[in-house]
Enzyme design. Sequence first.
Site, PDB file in Angstrom:
ATOM      1  N   CYS A  66      22.634  36.486  59.204  1.00  0.00           N
ATOM      2  CA  CYS A  66      23.899  35.763  59.030  1.00  0.00           C
ATOM      3  C   CYS A  66      23.840  35.084  57.664  1.00  0.00           C
ATOM      4  CB  CYS A  66      24.126  34.755  60.154  1.00  0.00           C
ATOM      5  SG  CYS A  66      22.998  33.346  60.136  1.00  0.00           S
ATOM      6  N   ALA A  67      24.677  34.113  57.422  1.00  0.00           N
ATOM      7  CA  ALA A  67      24.724  33.467  56.106  1.00  0.00           C
ATOM      8  C   ALA A  67      23.505  32.579  55.853  1.00  0.00           C
ATOM      9  CB  ALA A  67      26.008  32.660  55.951  1.00  0.00           C
TER      10      ALA A  67
END
Length: 191
Positions: A66-67
Amino acid sequence: MTTPTALGADEARTRLHELTVIDVRTPGEFASGHLPGALNIPLNRIEDALPELRGAADRGEVLVVCASGARSENACRTLAGHGVTAATLAGGTGAWAAGGHDLHRPGGGPRTSWAMERQVRLTAGAVVLLGLLLGLLVHPAFQLLSAGIAAGLVLSAVTDTCGMAAVLGRLPHNRPRAADLEASLAALRGR
């Protein structure tokens, strides 16, 4: 619950060819730049992909991205609860890019949208400022906007979730296209 195994960006880069990479960000975030070869299965759809993810885990290691690493850790815990072992990318795509590794952008174009964390900071800051200004200029009750955002940020930190990100993720600019879950699942079946 135990913390999922985490791979650093450099280790993941050297092993990328042997990993099945699953990006659990929104389609808009995924389109703005992702690890080469990553498949997009948004966090809210991860349970829909359990049979294919089990198969991928049986064939080799699954890396969830994810980020920043928070959503991928949540995804790993969800998968572990269903008997699927997966690792997370420490620091997410932010650490990947900071390590000098390229992010794939469909069409090769520049990043066209802001990261979700940046959108949340902008929105929270704007609403807090608006609440304070309206509270001073119009009516003190508007300061409750600021208090509501502050309470939401505290809840977000305590629960490691973000309601504002969930709402912002549904906005049209964050969904330039729907997540092609069927294409991702077909790719997992074919690996």
